[in-house]
Write an enzyme that holds these catalytic residues in place. Structure first.
Site, PDB file in Angstrom:
ATOM      1  N   HIS A 203      95.464 -56.950  65.070  1.00 59.94           N
ATOM      2  CA  HIS A 203      94.565 -55.832  65.385  1.00 59.94           C
ATOM      3  C   HIS A 203      95.327 -54.763  66.161  1.00 59.94           C
ATOM      4  O   HIS A 203      95.505 -54.856  67.371  1.00 59.94           O
ATOM      5  CB  HIS A 203      93.366 -56.329  66.193  1.00 59.94           C
ATOM      6  CG  HIS A 203      92.177 -55.408  66.124  1.00 59.94           C
ATOM      7  ND1 HIS A 203      92.274 -54.082  65.774  1.00 59.94           N
ATOM      8  CD2 HIS A 203      90.852 -55.625  66.367  1.00 59.94           C
ATOM      9  CE1 HIS A 203      91.070 -53.531  65.792  1.00 59.94           C
ATOM     10  NE2 HIS A 203      90.194 -54.448  66.148  1.00 59.94           N
ATOM     11  N   HIS A 206      91.542 -49.316  66.939  1.00 62.89           N
ATOM     12  CA  HIS A 206      90.351 -49.175  67.774  1.00 62.89           C
ATOM     13  C   HIS A 206      90.651 -49.259  69.272  1.00 62.89           C
ATOM     14  O   HIS A 206      89.803 -49.628  70.070  1.00 62.89           O
ATOM     15  CB  HIS A 206      89.288 -50.195  67.362  1.00 62.89           C
ATOM     16  CG  HIS A 206      88.991 -50.154  65.898  1.00 62.89           C
ATOM     17  ND1 HIS A 206      88.355 -51.175  65.226  1.00 62.89           N
ATOM     18  CD2 HIS A 206      89.272 -49.205  64.959  1.00 62.89           C
ATOM     19  CE1 HIS A 206      88.263 -50.857  63.945  1.00 62.89           C
ATOM     20  NE2 HIS A 206      88.815 -49.662  63.755  1.00 62.89           N
ATOM     21  N   TYR A 208      92.811 -51.210  70.987  1.00 63.42           N
ATOM     22  CA  TYR A 208      93.154 -52.480  71.625  1.00 63.42           C
ATOM     23  C   TYR A 208      94.658 -52.551  71.917  1.00 63.42           C
ATOM     24  O   TYR A 208      95.405 -51.604  71.671  1.00 63.42           O
ATOM     25  CB  TYR A 208      92.678 -53.639  70.756  1.00 63.42           C
ATOM     26  CG  TYR A 208      91.164 -53.736  70.670  1.00 63.42           C
ATOM     27  CD1 TYR A 208      90.394 -53.895  71.821  1.00 63.42           C
ATOM     28  CD2 TYR A 208      90.499 -53.629  69.453  1.00 63.42           C
ATOM     29  CE1 TYR A 208      89.005 -53.966  71.759  1.00 63.42           C
ATOM     30  CE2 TYR A 208      89.113 -53.698  69.379  1.00 63.42           C
ATOM     31  CZ  TYR A 208      88.374 -53.863  70.537  1.00 63.42           C
ATOM     32  OH  TYR A 208      87.010 -53.917  70.471  1.00 63.42           O
TER      33      TYR A 208
END
Length: 690
Positions: A203, A206, A208
């Site tokens: 990930h 977004h 992170y």
């Protein structure tokens, strides 16, 4: 087959997928507190897998317990004890022909200080004493107040740059901690492989941790992990290299990558990652051996540009995926606010992407894939982008509960609602009101074998939604109305419009039960002058019975109904003043909706007055009183529109109650709410009717 590309086979690395439909890593908050898959989570995934899904990517899965927990109920791959439970979930998903990747995640600065340092102890106590959790969540509000003092551990990030959304005390990671985190990601990937998972996704989107390393906005380091693009990419490239070394080249690694942070869209041009650099990152990841790029955008600080409210058009950011696909040879996955099989097929055919990610659409309808494959796109229950999933998630996660969907009341209850009790035996149930609650009830009643007869006084179904769909950019509300009506009719409901229900006419139908869904009416405040002819409610503006143009209009109340009505009035050429009693506009409204509509209202030169209540209306103006000191002021207004709330309309229910032993009120008639409460209320009442 109608959607030939969508349902053609696809490959990511060595893994062959039966179609191009992907459930992306949308977190639902359904895992056990110890990081293992709960039966609830497995049932949620399995419902989508058995309906033909090609690839399932799990929600955020933590790789570090000390400062890497994102929320209490998320998957974890931090220990070997997580392997066997995850393996059992993999087996159940594989039975349906769906492949499963695990998304590996660290929140970085977008974590919560309450989870830092304390989570390993909390989780260990919870494993030994499962009853502990009900006490834990009672302590959360007090703990959050303590966190505001700053006397808590800091969340970690590449640099001490706090997130403007999360607003947590933030510190920079040491190089030793960075090296440890790299190993955390690598070991977690190996555990997924040992559990039989088909691949992993990193990930890096977004906002992170991995994105924080990649972005010059959040990475201000001066060592080898910051500065140049080479250095900012060092963290993720060392993770990829380590996974390749430990898991081999046959184990797919996908990266979910923010290729544009969109800071320029919130008035901060030149900050963060922009598309040209995002594409360069994708190219370098391909060179490093990554098997696919899952293209995304933005961060929590620019949230509306990855988790869009209703005003955003389907496919508005498809060019981000196209820009990456034109520069890499590996597959490209992307979401792009895809809402229909036609749109999905078109974006595949246009070469925007290779795989179609459906997050919120698969919350709304777990059978999206099967219905599309069978040529029944018209039967898909569409996501209306209302953001209730995320709004409910923010509230429920702090209580250890799951997110909800406005149009799918079965979400998180897949096992409990798998098979309705079909014992209606043709008995008539009268449903009064064809709003979302009434239509939802009618559909389930028909499914159960009852004969639902829906009486609607207006010319069309929809109830309050026939008002909610009138402001600008609210057309998706029509999807909700159409889908609920279609489901009700498919399951045998009879809908009679232009019918004013009364005790005698309802009795004539000899109903087994009566369900009253008469909605709510606008509140008229007891203010001097409210009866004047230039005063009306938002209902009268939205239903078209009052039309205003080229006026100075005072809108009283700044909830979303007030703001949306103000935008409609402004679009019609009026000059708007919004008055609010609270100390800020739209207090209590989900921030994403406010961030979406306020810039448009300001572009119309809308005036705002807060901390004042309406005390009087005259022929040419209004009188306001300051909440703090009681001082009064006059404002000019040619028209006044009241948006001060609604009250349940129970008059008919009170008339009917003496005549029917089985009488139920649902939706706004029972308790004023929104679409999710109405749809859920109708579903549950019909499901549980005995």
């Amino acid at each position: 087959m109608r959607y030939q590309l969508l349902f053609s086979e696809g490959r990511i690395g060595r893994v062959m997928l039966r179609n191009r439909v992907v459930l992306p890593p949308l977190e639902v908050g359904m895992a056990n507190f110890d990081g293992t898959p709960s039966e609830q989570l497995v049932a949620y995934y399995e419902e989508r897998a058995k309906n033909g899904l090609g690839l399932l990517i799990t929600g955020i899965t933590r790789v570090n317990e000390y400062h890497g927990a994102g929320l209490p109920r998320q998957l974890a791959m931090t220990s070997d004890r997580h392997i066997q439970p995850f393996s059992r979930m993999v087996e159940r998903i594989h039975r349906h022909g769906t492949k499963i990747f695990c998304q590996l995640h660290h929140p970085g600065r977008q974590s919560n200080s309450l989870m830092v340092g304390s989570w390993p102890l909390m989780e260990r106590i919870g494993r030994l004493w499962p009853g502990y959790w009900k006490y834990f969540f009672k302590l959360v509000p007090a703990a959050e107040k303590f966190a505001q003092t700053g006397l808590v551990p800091a969340v970690v990030a590449p640099s001490a740059v706090a997130c403007e959304y999360s607003r947590q005390k933030t510190r920079a990671l040491s190089k030793r901690e960075i090296r440890g985190l790299i190993q955390d990601f690598i070991r977690a990937a190996r555990r997924v492989q040992r559990a039989g998972g088909d691949g992993v996704e990193l990930h890096a989107a977004h906002g992170y941790l991995i994105q924080q390393f990649l972005s010059p906005h959040t990475n201000r380091r001066t060592d080898e992990y910051g500065g140049s693009l080479d250095n900012r990419m060092r963290f993720i490239l060392e993770v990829v290299s380590g996974i390749r070394g430990l898991c081999g080249t046959d184990f797919p690694v996908v990266v979910r990558l923010t290729v544009d942070e969109f800071y320029r869209f919130i008035g901060k041009p030149g900050q963060g990652i922009e598309l040209d650099q995002g594409v360069e990152m994708a190219k370098r990841l391909e060179q490093a051996g990554v098997d696919a790029i899952d293209v995304s955008s933005a961060s929590y600080e620019t949230m509306n540009y990855w988790l869009e409210p209703p005003s955003f058009e389907p496919g508005w950011r498809k060019d981000l995926a196209r820009a990456v696909k034109e520069q890499v040879k590996i597959p490209v996955l992307a979401a792009n606010v895809i809402r229909s099989p036609e749109q999905a097929e078109a974006q595949l055919r246009e070469g925007c992407q290779d795989f179609v990610c459906l997050g919120r659409p698969l919350l709304a309808d777990p059978a999206w894939t099967r219905k599309a494959a069978e040529g029944r796109a018209q039967d898909i229950r569409r996501c209306i982008s209302c953001l209730w999933c995320f709004e409910s998630f923010l509230t429920n996660a702090a209580k250890g509960e799951t997110l909800e969907c406005a149009v799918n009341p079965r979400l998180g209850r897949e096992r409990e609602t798998a098979e309705p009790q079909k014992n209606g035996a043709g008995r008539v149930v009268v449903v009064i009101g064809a709003g979302p609650a009434g239509l939802s009830a009618a559909g389930i009643l028909g499914l159960r074998g009852f004969r639902p007869v829906v009486l609607e006084k207006n010319a069309a179904v929809g109830g309050q939604l026939q008002l909610a769909n009138k402001p600008p950019k609210k057309e998706k509300i029509n999807w909700c109305v159409a889908d609920l009506e279609r489901a009700a009719l498919q399951h045998g409901a009879e809908i009679r419009c232009h019918v004013e229900a009364a005790p005698a006419s309802v009795k004539a139908l000899d109903p087994y039960a009566v369900i009253v869904a008469t909605g709510a009416k606008a509140v008229i405040p007891p203010v001097k002058g409210v009866e004047l002819p230039h005063v009306c409610t938002v209902t009268e503006i939205l239903n078209g019975s009052v039309r205003l143009q080229n006026r100075r209009v005072a809108v009283i109340g700044s909830g979303m109904t007030g703001l949306e009505t103000a935008e409609k009035l402004a679009e019609d050429g009026n000059r708007i003043l919004v008055v609010e009693m609270m100390d800020r506009i739209a207090a209590g409204v989900h921030a994403q909706h406010v961030d979406d509509i306020l810039p448009r209202l300001k572009a119309y030169s809308t005036d705002f007055i807060t901390s004042h209540k309406l005390t009087g209306i005259s022929a040419d103006g209004i009188t306001l009183e300051n909440i703090a000191d009681g001082r009064r002021r006059e404002e000019k207004a040619d028209a006044v529109v009241l948006s001060v709330g609604v009250r349940s309309d129970r008059a008919l229910a009170d008339q009917l109650r003496p005549h029917f032993s089985r009488l139920f009120m649902i939706g706004d008639a029972r308790r004023v709410g929104r679409i999710p409460q109405a749809v859920r209320d109708g579903f549950d009442t019909a499901w549980n009717l005995r």
